[in-house]
Design an enzyme around this catalytic site. Structure first.
Site, PDB file in Angstrom:
ATOM      1  N   GLU A 289      81.847  33.457  35.283  1.00 36.90           N
ATOM      2  CA  GLU A 289      82.723  33.539  34.122  1.00 36.90           C
ATOM      3  C   GLU A 289      83.114  32.143  33.679  1.00 36.90           C
ATOM      4  O   GLU A 289      83.450  31.290  34.500  1.00 36.90           O
ATOM      5  CB  GLU A 289      83.976  34.358  34.440  1.00 36.90           C
ATOM      6  CG  GLU A 289      84.898  34.507  33.237  1.00 36.90           C
ATOM      7  CD  GLU A 289      85.989  35.535  33.479  1.00 36.90           C
ATOM      8  OE1 GLU A 289      86.770  35.804  32.539  1.00 36.90           O
ATOM      9  OE2 GLU A 289      86.065  36.070  34.600  1.00 36.90           O
TER      10      GLU A 289
ATOM     11  N   TYR B  16      84.326  31.148  27.579  1.00 39.99           N
ATOM     12  CA  TYR B  16      83.966  31.993  26.455  1.00 39.99           C
ATOM     13  C   TYR B  16      83.011  33.130  26.788  1.00 39.99           C
ATOM     14  O   TYR B  16      82.619  33.873  25.905  1.00 39.99           O
ATOM     15  CB  TYR B  16      83.338  31.136  25.350  1.00 39.99           C
ATOM     16  CG  TYR B  16      84.331  30.181  24.730  1.00 39.99           C
ATOM     17  CD1 TYR B  16      85.416  30.659  23.986  1.00 39.99           C
ATOM     18  CD2 TYR B  16      84.200  28.804  24.884  1.00 39.99           C
ATOM     19  CE1 TYR B  16      86.331  29.795  23.435  1.00 39.99           C
ATOM     20  CE2 TYR B  16      85.108  27.935  24.329  1.00 39.99           C
ATOM     21  CZ  TYR B  16      86.176  28.429  23.599  1.00 39.99           C
ATOM     22  OH  TYR B  16      87.080  27.569  23.051  1.00 39.99           O
TER      23      TYR B  16
ATOM     24  N   VAL C  87      81.214  35.908  30.061  1.00 34.12           N
ATOM     25  CA  VAL C  87      81.064  36.425  31.418  1.00 34.12           C
ATOM     26  C   VAL C  87      79.607  36.837  31.579  1.00 34.12           C
ATOM     27  O   VAL C  87      79.008  37.397  30.664  1.00 34.12           O
ATOM     28  CB  VAL C  87      81.976  37.647  31.672  1.00 34.12           C
ATOM     29  CG1 VAL C  87      81.843  38.135  33.109  1.00 34.12           C
ATOM     30  CG2 VAL C  87      83.422  37.306  31.358  1.00 34.12           C
ATOM     31  N   VAL C  88      79.034  36.546  32.747  1.00 31.18           N
ATOM     32  CA  VAL C  88      77.640  36.906  33.017  1.00 31.18           C
ATOM     33  C   VAL C  88      77.610  38.006  34.070  1.00 31.18           C
ATOM     34  O   VAL C  88      78.274  37.902  35.107  1.00 31.18           O
ATOM     35  CB  VAL C  88      76.827  35.684  33.494  1.00 31.18           C
ATOM     36  CG1 VAL C  88      75.387  36.089  33.805  1.00 31.18           C
ATOM     37  CG2 VAL C  88      76.843  34.584  32.439  1.00 31.18           C
TER      38      VAL C  88
ATOM     39  N   ASP D 210      71.372  20.538  25.436  1.00 38.68           N
ATOM     40  CA  ASP D 210      72.086  20.686  26.715  1.00 38.68           C
ATOM     41  C   ASP D 210      71.093  20.801  27.865  1.00 38.68           C
ATOM     42  O   ASP D 210      71.235  21.643  28.750  1.00 38.68           O
ATOM     43  CB  ASP D 210      73.017  21.888  26.695  1.00 38.68           C
ATOM     44  CG  ASP D 210      74.116  21.783  27.763  1.00 38.68           C
ATOM     45  OD1 ASP D 210      74.296  20.669  28.319  1.00 38.68           O
ATOM     46  OD2 ASP D 210      74.766  22.796  28.058  1.00 38.68           O
TER      47      ASP D 210
END
Length: 358
Positions: A23, A26, A28-29, A137
């Site tokens: 988490e 912005y 949550v996985v 990124d």
């Protein structure tokens, strides 16, 4: 009920959301599966309610780019559905990431293994650049690895189209340790060189098994870069003085990368050097890198199925909200030391499904 809402519910109900694995500020996985086939998947739930004006632009970009980018070395977006005030991205499940491989000191890998990971990284990046998309990124834990060893670029929350090279873009992209000097100096117009510099830093990290240039502030990062590569001059980088706005840096001599990376081949040193050129216009492109002698001389890249992977079951790690207000996908980790050994439990813990801060 409208057809669009019925279709949305049908997508949602075709997947299970089984286990939270991380988490951030912005998002949550979750781990889950496709109910019809039993295929493992990952669900990235973006917290739309966090944004005052609806859905954050970086989330929109991530969906847009992942829908457009279909390549063996780019993570696959399987579906998108909404639920209440959240947007859910259904992504292919990938076992681990390159950071976990690098910091698992029980793993021994050879130059052919590094060549294989670098080839897959640059192939994925070249595909993005050929489609006029900057990743912005690039770092080891955004390079995910499948069960059969295939490396894939992930976390496109900071990605951006760059067809107009004169367009002004933010310089607050790329995790600091992988951020190129022009971004550190505030450049607003840039191109594929920002991704290639980060790729060079990843290449160095694979060889050293610790981050190559790691600092706690932007100014310190510049000083570390200049210490490692020598302080740039106008001859090295035309426009450097203007970009640095008159700031002065202690002159430091150009270092010999070959002496630091003593086990690397001449071709590896040459490719590393070309990714870390100060002048972004002279920095090697992903397409040029694919044709570099490094990839066409012995040893051949290790077949993906034979690449080393963490052998122990590695526990997932929560995504730390380091920067309040950081955009989706930022995901930079603040670490006190330069090496992974500085992180408590680093040898046992992996960010298995880290799609960045978002």
């Amino acid at each position: 009920m409208e057809a669009a809402e019925l279709a949305n519910q049908a997508i949602q109900h075709s997947y299970s959301k089984d286990k939270k694995v991380g988490e951030g500020t912005y998002a949550v996985v979750y781990l889950g599966k496709q109910l019809k086939t039993g295929r493992k998947i990952a669900i990235k739930k973006i917290k739309v309610g966090q944004f005052k004006d609806g859905l954050d632009m970086s989330a929109i970009r991530e969906v847009k780019f992942l829908r457009e980018l279909r390549h063996p070395n780019v993570i696959e977006l399987l579906d998108v559905f909404s639920n209440k005030t959240n947007l859910n991205l259904v992504l292919e499940f990938l076992d681990t990431d390159l950071e976990a491989v690098i910091r698992d000191k029980a793993l021994l890998f050879q130059s052919a293994d590094i060549k294989s990971w670098m080839l897959m990284t640059i192939k994925g990046l070249d595909f993005c650049h050929q489609n006029w998309i900057l990743h912005r990124d690039m770092k080891p834990n955004n390079l995910l690895i499948s069960g059969d060893g295939v490396l894939k670029l992930a976390d496109f929350g900071l990605a951006r189209e760059y067809a107009d090279e004169a367009a002004k873009m933010t310089c607050q992209v790329v995790t600091r340790w992988y951020r190129c000097p022009e971004l550190l100096l505030g450049a607003r117009s840039y191109s594929t060189g920002v991704d290639m510099w980060a790729t060079g830093c990843i290449f160095a990290e694979l060889m050293l098994r610790v981050p190559f240039m790691a600092a706690e502030s932007d100014m310190e990062q510049l000083n570390i870069i200049f210490t490692a590569l020598g302080t740039p001059t106008e001859q090295d980088w035309p426009g450097f003085g203007k970009l640095s706005s008159g700031a002065t840096f202690d002159p430091k001599p150009r270092s010999d990368l070959g002496s630091l990376f003593s086990a690397a081949s001449p071709e590896a040193i040459d490719l590393l050097h070309k990714t870390l050129l100060y002048d972004p216009r002279k920095r090697i492109t992903a397409r040029e890198a694919l044709h570099h002698p490094y990839f066409h001389t012995s040893p051949r890249p290790t077949p993906t199925r034979l690449l080393p992977k963490p052998t122990a079951e590695l526990a997932p790690r929560a995504l730390p909200p380091e920067e309040v207000g950081a955009p989706v996908g930022m995901g930079s980790k603040k670490r006190k030391g330069e090496g992974y050994d500085e992180i408590p439990g680093a040898k046992k813990v992996a960010r298995r499904l880290d799609f960045g801060q978002g």
